[in-house]
Each structure stands twice: as structure tokens, then as C-alpha cells.
Design a protein around this motif. Sequence first.
Motif, mmCIF file in Angstrom:
data_model
loop_
_atom_site.group_PDB
_atom_site.id
_atom_site.type_symbol
_atom_site.label_atom_id
_atom_site.label_comp_id
_atom_site.label_asym_id
_atom_site.label_seq_id
_atom_site.Cartn_x
_atom_site.Cartn_y
_atom_site.Cartn_z
ATOM 1 N N ALA A 9 0.845 -1.179 0.000
ATOM 2 C CA ALA A 9 0.000 0.000 0.000
ATOM 3 C C ALA A 9 0.886 1.236 0.000
ATOM 4 O O ALA A 9 1.957 1.242 0.617
ATOM 5 C CB ALA A 9 -0.903 0.003 1.224
ATOM 6 N N MET A 10 0.430 2.259 -0.698
ATOM 7 C CA MET A 10 1.199 3.501 -0.799
ATOM 8 C C MET A 10 0.307 4.686 -0.465
ATOM 9 O O MET A 10 -0.907 4.652 -0.681
ATOM 10 C CB MET A 10 1.725 3.666 -2.231
ATOM 11 C CG MET A 10 2.644 2.553 -2.713
ATOM 12 S SD MET A 10 4.221 2.518 -1.844
ATOM 13 C CE MET A 10 4.921 4.092 -2.323
ATOM 14 N N GLY A 11 0.936 5.730 0.036
ATOM 15 C CA GLY A 11 0.156 6.895 0.420
ATOM 16 C C GLY A 11 0.806 8.199 0.015
ATOM 17 O O GLY A 11 2.005 8.254 -0.271
ATOM 18 N N TRP A 12 -0.018 9.234 -0.005
ATOM 19 C CA TRP A 12 0.444 10.608 -0.212
ATOM 20 C C TRP A 12 0.157 11.416 1.056
ATOM 21 O O TRP A 12 -0.939 11.326 1.612
ATOM 22 C CB TRP A 12 -0.267 11.269 -1.388
ATOM 23 C CG TRP A 12 0.182 10.822 -2.735
ATOM 24 C CD1 TRP A 12 -0.426 9.906 -3.545
ATOM 25 C CD2 TRP A 12 1.346 11.260 -3.438
ATOM 26 N NE1 TRP A 12 0.282 9.748 -4.705
ATOM 27 C CE2 TRP A 12 1.382 10.573 -4.674
ATOM 28 C CE3 TRP A 12 2.374 12.168 -3.163
ATOM 29 C CZ2 TRP A 12 2.400 10.764 -5.625
ATOM 30 C CZ3 TRP A 12 3.377 12.365 -4.098
ATOM 31 C CH2 TRP A 12 3.384 11.664 -5.312
ATOM 32 N N ILE B 279 -3.601 4.030 -1.244
ATOM 33 C CA ILE B 279 -4.086 3.039 -2.207
ATOM 34 C C ILE B 279 -3.442 1.683 -1.944
ATOM 35 O O ILE B 279 -2.245 1.591 -1.659
ATOM 36 C CB ILE B 279 -3.796 3.499 -3.658
ATOM 37 C CG1 ILE B 279 -4.385 2.534 -4.670
ATOM 38 C CG2 ILE B 279 -2.295 3.703 -3.892
ATOM 39 C CD1 ILE B 279 -4.351 3.063 -6.109
ATOM 40 N N LEU B 280 -4.276 0.652 -2.004
ATOM 41 C CA LEU B 280 -3.815 -0.732 -1.959
ATOM 42 C C LEU B 280 -4.579 -1.456 -3.043
ATOM 43 O O LEU B 280 -5.821 -1.502 -2.990
ATOM 44 C CB LEU B 280 -4.062 -1.366 -0.591
ATOM 45 C CG LEU B 280 -3.763 -2.854 -0.528
ATOM 46 C CD1 LEU B 280 -2.286 -3.117 -0.824
ATOM 47 C CD2 LEU B 280 -4.146 -3.428 0.830
ATOM 48 N N ASN B 281 -3.844 -1.976 -3.999
ATOM 49 C CA ASN B 281 -4.493 -2.572 -5.174
ATOM 50 C C ASN B 281 -5.431 -1.543 -5.796
ATOM 51 O O ASN B 281 -4.980 -0.493 -6.220
ATOM 52 C CB ASN B 281 -5.214 -3.859 -4.776
ATOM 53 C CG ASN B 281 -4.253 -4.889 -4.225
ATOM 54 O OD1 ASN B 281 -3.135 -5.024 -4.710
ATOM 55 N ND2 ASN B 281 -4.670 -5.599 -3.189
ATOM 56 N N PRO C 63 3.463 -3.416 5.922
ATOM 57 C CA PRO C 63 2.472 -4.500 5.807
ATOM 58 C C PRO C 63 1.834 -4.811 7.152
ATOM 59 O O PRO C 63 2.500 -4.761 8.192
ATOM 60 C CB PRO C 63 3.319 -5.673 5.306
ATOM 61 C CG PRO C 63 4.521 -5.064 4.680
ATOM 62 C CD PRO C 63 4.797 -3.820 5.476
ATOM 63 N N GLY C 64 0.554 -5.128 7.113
ATOM 64 C CA GLY C 64 -0.126 -5.543 8.325
ATOM 65 C C GLY C 64 -0.636 -4.420 9.201
ATOM 66 O O GLY C 64 -1.278 -4.683 10.225
ATOM 67 N N THR C 65 -0.348 -3.180 8.828
ATOM 68 C CA THR C 65 -0.852 -2.052 9.613
ATOM 69 C C THR C 65 -2.191 -1.603 9.066
ATOM 70 O O THR C 65 -2.529 -1.872 7.917
ATOM 71 C CB THR C 65 0.134 -0.887 9.610
ATOM 72 O OG1 THR C 65 0.420 -0.508 8.247
ATOM 73 C CG2 THR C 65 1.443 -1.290 10.289
ATOM 74 N N TYR C 66 -2.937 -0.879 9.925
ATOM 75 C CA TYR C 66 -4.311 -0.558 9.538
ATOM 76 C C TYR C 66 -4.483 0.888 9.094
ATOM 77 O O TYR C 66 -4.882 1.172 7.972
ATOM 78 C CB TYR C 66 -5.257 -0.870 10.690
ATOM 79 C CG TYR C 66 -6.694 -0.528 10.377
ATOM 80 C CD1 TYR C 66 -7.319 0.534 11.003
ATOM 81 C CD2 TYR C 66 -7.410 -1.264 9.439
ATOM 82 C CE1 TYR C 66 -8.637 0.863 10.711
ATOM 83 C CE2 TYR C 66 -8.727 -0.942 9.137
ATOM 84 C CZ TYR C 66 -9.337 0.120 9.781
ATOM 85 O OH TYR C 66 -10.628 0.447 9.481
ATOM 86 N N SER C 67 -4.140 1.805 9.961
ATOM 87 C CA SER C 67 -4.410 3.211 9.659
ATOM 88 C C SER C 67 -3.312 3.820 8.803
ATOM 89 O O SER C 67 -2.238 3.238 8.619
ATOM 90 C CB SER C 67 -4.550 4.008 10.952
ATOM 91 O OG SER C 67 -3.272 4.184 11.542
ATOM 92 N N TRP C 68 -3.592 5.014 8.288
ATOM 93 C CA TRP C 68 -2.646 5.739 7.461
ATOM 94 C C TRP C 68 -1.845 6.753 8.280
ATOM 95 O O TRP C 68 -1.445 7.791 7.777
ATOM 96 C CB TRP C 68 -3.376 6.446 6.317
ATOM 97 C CG TRP C 68 -3.906 5.497 5.291
ATOM 98 C CD1 TRP C 68 -5.178 5.022 5.196
ATOM 99 C CD2 TRP C 68 -3.161 4.884 4.239
ATOM 100 N NE1 TRP C 68 -5.274 4.154 4.136
ATOM 101 C CE2 TRP C 68 -4.059 4.053 3.528
ATOM 102 C CE3 TRP C 68 -1.829 4.956 3.810
ATOM 103 C CZ2 TRP C 68 -3.662 3.295 2.420
ATOM 104 C CZ3 TRP C 68 -1.436 4.212 2.703
ATOM 105 C CH2 TRP C 68 -2.352 3.389 2.030
ATOM 106 N N SER C 69 -1.588 6.442 9.514
ATOM 107 C CA SER C 69 -0.790 7.341 10.341
ATOM 108 C C SER C 69 0.669 7.303 9.907
ATOM 109 O O SER C 69 1.141 6.332 9.312
ATOM 110 C CB SER C 69 -0.894 6.966 11.813
ATOM 111 O OG SER C 69 -0.277 5.721 12.042
#
Length: 121
Positions: free
Chosen positions: A32-35, A50-52, A98-104
Amino acid sequence: VQLVESGGGLVQPGGSLRLSCAASGFTFSSYAMGWFRRVPGKGIEWMSGILNVNTNYADSVKGRFTISRDNAKNTLYLQMNSLKSEDTAVYYCARKKPGTYSWSQSNMDYWGKGTLVTVSS
């Protein structure tokens, strides 16, 4: 692992920009990647992830920003439309643990150096 952002610049209010983040050194499609962004004088704020094909957005950009990825090119994108002066910030891409939930921030393990977006007339 390397993440390199590009595409920032000066744009007028109401305009658009597309940011890119070129990833290397890992299996890009598996993460998963984030901005995120850092507004001058403030802390880092999560924008989108985004993840997949699953995407998430902060309320402040929902409906204006679109996150996407091209796994064949190992590249993450952020299409930014209807830009406002308050969108002025340094924008960073980051890889999610991997395996984390939030986008912190604490759940992101690698960061790019950022690209500056300035929204001004």
C-alpha cells in the motif's frame, strides 16, 4: 528502497497538477502507498492511500484529488484538481508497513524527499 516524487510546481487557484512517485528497490505492487503533505508551519497531513484498487482520501481533498498507481511502471500518482491556496505544501509519497491498519505516519516505513506545490495567483 527509494521513492522519488516529481510534478510539483506553481499553479493558479482552480488549476490542476499531477504528482508522480517513482518507486524502486522493492516489489511495488505488494505494498500500500500513500500521499502526505506538509503545509508550511504545520505538521504532516495524510492525503490519500491506495492498496491494489482500493483508495482512501482525507475529507479535505475528497472529490478533488485522485490517487492511482501503475504497477508495471512502479509509479504512484496523485491527480490534483480544483487546487486551492490551502493546498500549498510539500507533498510526500510513502510506503505503508504490511499488516498495519491506519494511514498514520508511524505506519509508513519509507518516504520520499517531497515535491513542492504552490497554489497562487
